[in-house]
Design an enzyme around this catalytic site. Sequence first.
Site, mmCIF file in Angstrom:
data_model
loop_
_atom_site.group_PDB
_atom_site.id
_atom_site.type_symbol
_atom_site.label_atom_id
_atom_site.label_comp_id
_atom_site.label_asym_id
_atom_site.label_seq_id
_atom_site.Cartn_x
_atom_site.Cartn_y
_atom_site.Cartn_z
ATOM 1 N N CYS A 62 0.827 -1.214 0.000
ATOM 2 C CA CYS A 62 0.000 0.000 0.000
ATOM 3 C C CYS A 62 0.860 1.262 0.000
ATOM 4 O O CYS A 62 0.377 2.341 -0.316
ATOM 5 C CB CYS A 62 -0.977 -0.004 1.161
ATOM 6 S SG CYS A 62 -0.216 -0.388 2.713
ATOM 7 N N ASN A 63 2.130 1.120 0.349
ATOM 8 C CA ASN A 63 2.991 2.300 0.387
ATOM 9 C C ASN A 63 3.989 2.403 -0.756
ATOM 10 O O ASN A 63 4.687 3.410 -0.880
ATOM 11 C CB ASN A 63 3.766 2.344 1.711
ATOM 12 C CG ASN A 63 2.890 2.797 2.841
ATOM 13 O OD1 ASN A 63 1.978 3.591 2.632
ATOM 14 N ND2 ASN A 63 3.126 2.275 4.026
ATOM 15 N N SER A 115 10.411 2.939 5.300
ATOM 16 C CA SER A 115 8.967 2.815 5.511
ATOM 17 C C SER A 115 8.369 4.081 6.070
ATOM 18 O O SER A 115 9.070 4.917 6.639
ATOM 19 C CB SER A 115 8.691 1.664 6.487
ATOM 20 O OG SER A 115 9.064 0.455 5.905
ATOM 21 N N GLN A 173 6.042 -5.339 8.845
ATOM 22 C CA GLN A 173 5.305 -5.940 7.733
ATOM 23 C C GLN A 173 6.126 -6.001 6.445
ATOM 24 O O GLN A 173 5.992 -6.943 5.666
ATOM 25 C CB GLN A 173 4.064 -5.088 7.469
ATOM 26 C CG GLN A 173 2.789 -5.892 7.438
ATOM 27 C CD GLN A 173 1.602 -4.996 7.137
ATOM 28 O OE1 GLN A 173 1.676 -3.772 7.238
ATOM 29 N NE2 GLN A 173 0.518 -5.612 6.749
ATOM 30 N N GLN A 231 6.507 -8.573 3.103
ATOM 31 C CA GLN A 231 6.056 -8.196 1.754
ATOM 32 C C GLN A 231 7.177 -8.362 0.729
ATOM 33 O O GLN A 231 6.930 -8.773 -0.402
ATOM 34 C CB GLN A 231 5.544 -6.744 1.776
ATOM 35 C CG GLN A 231 4.214 -6.630 2.508
ATOM 36 C CD GLN A 231 3.869 -5.206 2.892
ATOM 37 O OE1 GLN A 231 4.749 -4.384 3.114
ATOM 38 N NE2 GLN A 231 2.577 -4.906 2.998
ATOM 39 N N GLY A 268 -19.775 1.293 25.631
ATOM 40 C CA GLY A 268 -19.979 2.232 24.538
ATOM 41 C C GLY A 268 -19.811 1.574 23.183
ATOM 42 O O GLY A 268 -19.499 0.373 23.086
ATOM 43 N N ALA A 269 -20.013 2.390 22.163
ATOM 44 C CA ALA A 269 -19.976 1.829 20.808
ATOM 45 C C ALA A 269 -19.126 2.680 19.881
ATOM 46 O O ALA A 269 -19.359 2.742 18.685
ATOM 47 C CB ALA A 269 -21.403 1.712 20.277
ATOM 48 N N LYS A 312 -16.365 4.114 17.421
ATOM 49 C CA LYS A 312 -15.666 3.440 16.317
ATOM 50 C C LYS A 312 -14.189 3.223 16.635
ATOM 51 O O LYS A 312 -13.568 2.285 16.161
ATOM 52 C CB LYS A 312 -15.815 4.263 15.037
ATOM 53 C CG LYS A 312 -17.167 4.048 14.382
ATOM 54 C CD LYS A 312 -17.290 4.822 13.097
ATOM 55 C CE LYS A 312 -18.682 4.649 12.522
ATOM 56 N NZ LYS A 312 -18.950 5.584 11.443
#
Lengths: 423, 268
Positions: free
Chosen positions: A49-50, A110, A117, A121, A190-191, A193
């Site tokens: 992704c980078n 990076s 990671q 990769q 709680g909920a 994100k």
Amino acid sequence: MNLLLVGGSFKTMPIEMREKLAFDGPKLPAALNELSARFGCEAAILSTCNRVEIYVARAGAATALDADLIAEYIAEFHQLPYDQIRASLYALTNEDAVKHVFRVASSLDSLIVGEGQIAGQVKQAYESAQGGGTAGIVLHSLFQQALAVAKRVRTQTGISKGHVSVSSVAVDYVRQVHDHFGDKTVLVIGAGKMGALTLKHLRELKPERILVTNRSPEKAQDIAKECGGSAIPWDQLDDALVEADIVLSTTGAPEPIMTRRRFDGILARRSRGTMVILDIAVPRDFDPRIHDGDRACLFNVDDLKRIQEETLKERQEHVKPSEAIVEQDVARFLSEWRRKKNGPIIAQLRQEFEKHGMAVSADVLAKFNGKLSEEDKKYLEGAIKLVLNRILHGPISALAEEVPEPSKHTLREAMMKLFRLER
Amino acid sequence: MLTWIEKITVTCFAASYAVAFGLELWHLFRPRPILRFVALGFGGAGLFAHVIYMTVQSVPFVSPTGSMLLLALILSVFYVGEAIHHQRVAWALFVLPLVLGLIGLAVLVQTQSPPTEGWQSFWGIAHGTLLMLAAVGVSVGFIASVMYLVQLRRLQAKLPPNQGLPLLNLERLELMNRRAILWSFPLLTAGLLAGFALQLYNGMLLQDLFSVRIVSVLGLWLVFAILLYLRYRVHVRGRQLALWTMFAFAILVLALVSSHDFSKGVGP
């Protein structure tokens, strides 16, 4: 080695372009095959992704491939205008390309220095090239060495020490307190994100049960269903805290939901061990004075971010030693490569000299026909060998240590000419 | 002529342990995996020399010096075992000072004269062995408690989890402490009873009951009884439990250093 690297990374192109240039799924083997077939070269593609980087090499050729050709290929493959992408792509050759891939694999290039990671990769990119049969003598050596360097950097420096994501740091803290999780209760309040990723990490610890509470019972039910837990009514929060070992709080409440006085009442009812509270709500849900490190360990977003920053700062201190390791290994790799490249010439040189040595030895022995003892014969042969070795020592060492300069004749050519060796 | 085995002295193994401790300390400030391996090597060498010394010199385990050297030896075995089992944890920093302290005390006390009456009887051997095993438990509990308090301090200060002194987590340390207490108490009780039996065998004197040795061992038993009560009845955990265990260890040291009036020499 005629190695060429053409690519772009988060440093040179925005994410939208990186997404367009990604070689994901079936695109990767297709591109590898095409590169190899079209340019008659070894090929490997590192697509994350980078960054998107294409490595091509032609061990036997006189010159490296042209970077523009590869850039054109990338544009053509992704059906993008060449002019649009060319400026964002960088091209590196031979020594620079080697150094680059070593730095990339060691996560020195990076976005988050020291992340673990990228080595995986790079390994995946190598395995794809291997699987597709597009990795040859150059890319095999290059990627194997890159992975070895990455391991060396990781083990010999502290560049990968600690975690840098808020959720990983939170779980690290949980592990500082609790040893096993099969008998533990996680309470989610709680909920928000923000808690989703932390909850995912906590679920990986496989706790005995997950309790979820929320002012809205429906939301509590939904989260409980998602994470395999059970919902409890909001008014049973205190009872749930008495039972909880790990608390993840992410409510959107404007005021703390848990004051110190209320929490003291809960602690008085508890017989369990230390409770870890991960308060990642903003504003905070728990009064920070609750934290005593013994009965309750409370970590809020500021604490976790501070650790994140400290870890990154600490990693920066390991960049210099890591770069030194990379430099050393680049020099070693290039020297090995030259030795490997000049190996056949050295072998040919030895063979030639041995052939002449044996001829001289046979002449001399014929002249002394029968007059020399077995011991004398061995001594004579040894003496001839010694002289030849001493003569060859200089040229062979020079070949092994040769640093080619593009504008000048190489030692290899000089040696071939001087000793009348065949190409 | 002395063989090399006979030339091994207390200084040899104490120096090995000290070097191992120094290397671990070095590793703390300048982490190098090799340092820990070398430290473990020195620890192992110290242990080897320690065993040889105890065997060749026939140190009487029933004397204060002998019992402290034996306890130090068992703790060295604990260090080497744990350093191999939990390689990440800085065991040397916690166990070796204790080992060195016990060796130092043994040298300071320096009385190796074995008891004369009853120590070879069944009750004498039972008394000594049981108290020694209990002492091992108390010492392990002490190490776990010190580690617990250090880990607690780190958590209180919210230090980064993966930096600084590598330790076991709080739960594991508390479990280690709890097991040590549970292991020690019955042994201590049985050791005490065996001691009384030995006294009866020898013909108990009233003044024996008030010796420092008896008072300290009884005090140790009492602290343990309180510890168990606090843990299982009042549900005291964590820091308080760790502090009580450390107090129990202090009394153990007192019992070790005190004269062997109680058993006329038999004991840990």
